[in-house]
Motif scaffolding. Structure first.
Motif, PDB file in Angstrom:
ATOM      1  N   GLY A 181       0.533  -0.934  -0.235  1.00  0.00           N
ATOM      2  CA  GLY A 181      -0.144  -0.375   0.183  1.00  0.00           C
ATOM      3  C   GLY A 181       0.965   1.309  -0.125  1.00  0.00           C
ATOM      4  N   ILE A 182       1.841   0.732   1.448  1.00  0.00           N
ATOM      5  CA  ILE A 182       2.700   2.257   0.476  1.00  0.00           C
ATOM      6  C   ILE A 182       3.728   2.147  -0.579  1.00  0.00           C
ATOM      7  CG2 ILE A 182       5.041   3.473   2.143  1.00  0.00           C
ATOM      8  CD1 ILE A 182       3.957   1.926   4.602  1.00  0.00           C
ATOM      9  N   LEU A 183       3.859   1.179  -1.311  1.00  0.00           N
ATOM     10  CA  LEU A 183       4.647   1.707  -2.761  1.00  0.00           C
ATOM     11  C   LEU A 183       3.706   2.144  -3.208  1.00  0.00           C
ATOM     12  CD1 LEU A 183       6.819   0.727  -4.553  1.00  0.00           C
ATOM     13  CD2 LEU A 183       5.929  -1.646  -4.987  1.00  0.00           C
ATOM     14  N   GLY A 184       1.994   1.490  -2.994  1.00  0.00           N
ATOM     15  CA  GLY A 184       1.409   1.906  -4.231  1.00  0.00           C
ATOM     16  C   GLY A 184       0.947   3.681  -4.578  1.00  0.00           C
ATOM     17  N   THR A 185       1.446   4.368  -2.755  1.00  0.00           N
ATOM     18  CA  THR A 185       1.361   6.058  -3.336  1.00  0.00           C
ATOM     19  C   THR A 185       2.708   6.287  -4.376  1.00  0.00           C
ATOM     20  OG1 THR A 185       2.572   6.207  -0.876  1.00  0.00           O
ATOM     21  CG2 THR A 185       0.889   5.825  -1.206  1.00  0.00           C
ATOM     22  N   SER A 186       3.900   5.545  -4.328  1.00  0.00           N
ATOM     23  CA  SER A 186       4.910   6.214  -5.223  1.00  0.00           C
ATOM     24  C   SER A 186       4.500   6.571  -6.096  1.00  0.00           C
ATOM     25  CB  SER A 186       5.521   5.711  -4.680  1.00  0.00           C
ATOM     26  OG  SER A 186       5.947   3.797  -6.071  1.00  0.00           O
ATOM     27  N   TYR A 187       3.688   6.356  -7.072  1.00  0.00           N
ATOM     28  CA  TYR A 187       3.651   6.156  -8.321  1.00  0.00           C
ATOM     29  C   TYR A 187       2.866   7.933  -8.345  1.00  0.00           C
ATOM     30  CZ  TYR A 187      -0.931   4.026  -8.283  1.00  0.00           C
ATOM     31  OH  TYR A 187      -2.127   3.158  -7.761  1.00  0.00           O
ATOM     32  N   GLN A 188       1.911   8.302  -7.739  1.00  0.00           N
ATOM     33  CA  GLN A 188       0.957   8.955  -7.324  1.00  0.00           C
ATOM     34  C   GLN A 188       1.078  10.105  -7.082  1.00  0.00           C
ATOM     35  OE1 GLN A 188      -1.846   7.158  -4.256  1.00  0.00           O
ATOM     36  NE2 GLN A 188      -3.563   6.146  -6.028  1.00  0.00           N
ATOM     37  N   PHE A 189       3.201  10.360  -6.535  1.00  0.00           N
ATOM     38  CA  PHE A 189       3.624  11.143  -5.973  1.00  0.00           C
ATOM     39  C   PHE A 189       3.759  11.808  -6.924  1.00  0.00           C
ATOM     40  CE2 PHE A 189       7.449  13.120  -3.700  1.00  0.00           C
ATOM     41  CZ  PHE A 189       7.162  13.531  -3.466  1.00  0.00           C
ATOM     42  N   MET A 190       4.784  10.494  -7.725  1.00  0.00           N
ATOM     43  CA  MET A 190       5.825  11.170  -8.426  1.00  0.00           C
ATOM     44  C   MET A 190       5.602  11.935 -10.175  1.00  0.00           C
ATOM     45  SD  MET A 190       9.442  10.674  -7.031  1.00  0.00           S
ATOM     46  CE  MET A 190      10.562  10.543  -7.823  1.00  0.00           C
ATOM     47  N   ALA A 191       4.581  11.321  -9.811  1.00  0.00           N
ATOM     48  CA  ALA A 191       3.626  11.536 -11.147  1.00  0.00           C
ATOM     49  C   ALA A 191       2.952  12.738 -11.671  1.00  0.00           C
ATOM     50  CB  ALA A 191       2.337  10.552 -11.917  1.00  0.00           C
ATOM     51  N   GLY A 192       3.078  13.476  -9.510  1.00  0.00           N
ATOM     52  CA  GLY A 192       2.616  14.889  -9.968  1.00  0.00           C
ATOM     53  C   GLY A 192       3.802  15.741  -9.689  1.00  0.00           C
ATOM     54  N   VAL A 193       5.049  15.390  -9.479  1.00  0.00           N
ATOM     55  CA  VAL A 193       6.078  15.793  -9.711  1.00  0.00           C
ATOM     56  C   VAL A 193       6.819  15.515 -10.927  1.00  0.00           C
ATOM     57  CG1 VAL A 193       8.796  15.700  -8.746  1.00  0.00           C
ATOM     58  CG2 VAL A 193       7.496  15.100  -6.749  1.00  0.00           C
ATOM     59  N   THR A 194       6.108  14.954 -12.037  1.00  0.00           N
ATOM     60  CA  THR A 194       6.894  15.014 -13.107  1.00  0.00           C
ATOM     61  C   THR A 194       5.889  15.800 -13.695  1.00  0.00           C
ATOM     62  OG1 THR A 194       7.754  12.385 -12.989  1.00  0.00           O
ATOM     63  CG2 THR A 194       6.180  13.351 -15.134  1.00  0.00           C
ATOM     64  N   TYR A 195       5.141  16.181 -13.275  1.00  0.00           N
ATOM     65  CA  TYR A 195       4.167  16.940 -14.092  1.00  0.00           C
ATOM     66  C   TYR A 195       5.002  18.575 -13.934  1.00  0.00           C
ATOM     67  CZ  TYR A 195       0.336  13.690 -14.783  1.00  0.00           C
ATOM     68  OH  TYR A 195      -0.789  12.271 -15.252  1.00  0.00           O
ATOM     69  N   LEU A 196       4.816  18.471 -12.843  1.00  0.00           N
ATOM     70  CA  LEU A 196       5.704  19.996 -12.360  1.00  0.00           C
ATOM     71  C   LEU A 196       6.906  20.169 -13.137  1.00  0.00           C
ATOM     72  CD1 LEU A 196       5.318  20.288  -8.193  1.00  0.00           C
ATOM     73  CD2 LEU A 196       3.761  21.815 -10.762  1.00  0.00           C
TER      74      LEU A 196
END
Length: 160
Positions: free
Chosen positions: A123-138
């Protein structure tokens, strides 16, 4: 480290969103861009099927290294490329490289955590792509602003 590793794959997957307006300015239409985007998804699905089997037999470090380096190199190639069919091909190969991320990470988590704690760890690992996707857009948006649409592929490739 696994959280950061898997999340970092998104630098070279979600970055194309920032480049779409520039691709349109260079003459591609919405259907052609759709083919490029779809190529990644199809290749990613095939890669998940194939690479899931590899993840059981090949060390996770190797698969992750090949996936990350391959995706970074393909992003640079996409930024340098011209021609619709070549762009489709490169982005499809990127999709396959991207499919080398999730399964090895899950394998590592499964090996490190007992079954009673595995669900929480995943579950914690699953948050990685959500967070990093946002960083990627920036990051990709800033790269497009300063370097043009091709910068959306060069900067994330360096970061990956």
């Amino acid at each position: 480290m696994v959280w950061l590793t898997y999340g970092s794959f998104y630098f070279c997957r979600q970055n194309i969103s920032a480049a779409v307006p520039g691709l349109k300015e260079d003459g591609l239409n919405a259907i052609q861009i759709g083919w490029i985007l779809g190529a990644l998804k199809i290749a990613y699905a095939i890669g998940q099927l194939v690479n899931g089997q590899f993840a059981e037999r090949i060390p996770a470090r190797w698969l992750l290294a090949v996936g990350m380096l391959g995706s970074a190199a393909l992003n640079v190639a996409f930024g340098l490329a011209e021609g619709l069919y070549f762009l489709i091909f490169i982005w499809a190969m990127n999709g396959y490289s991207q499919a080398l991320g999730w399964t090895p990470c899950v394998r590592v988590v499964a090996n490190w955590f007992p079954a009673t704690r595995r669900g929480r760890a995943l579950g914690i690992l699953g948050t990685s792509y959500q967070f990093m996707a946002g960083v990627t857009y920036l990051i990709s948006g800033a790269a497009v602003h300063w370097l043009g649409w091709r910068g959306a592929f060069y900067v994330p490739a360096v970061l990956l």
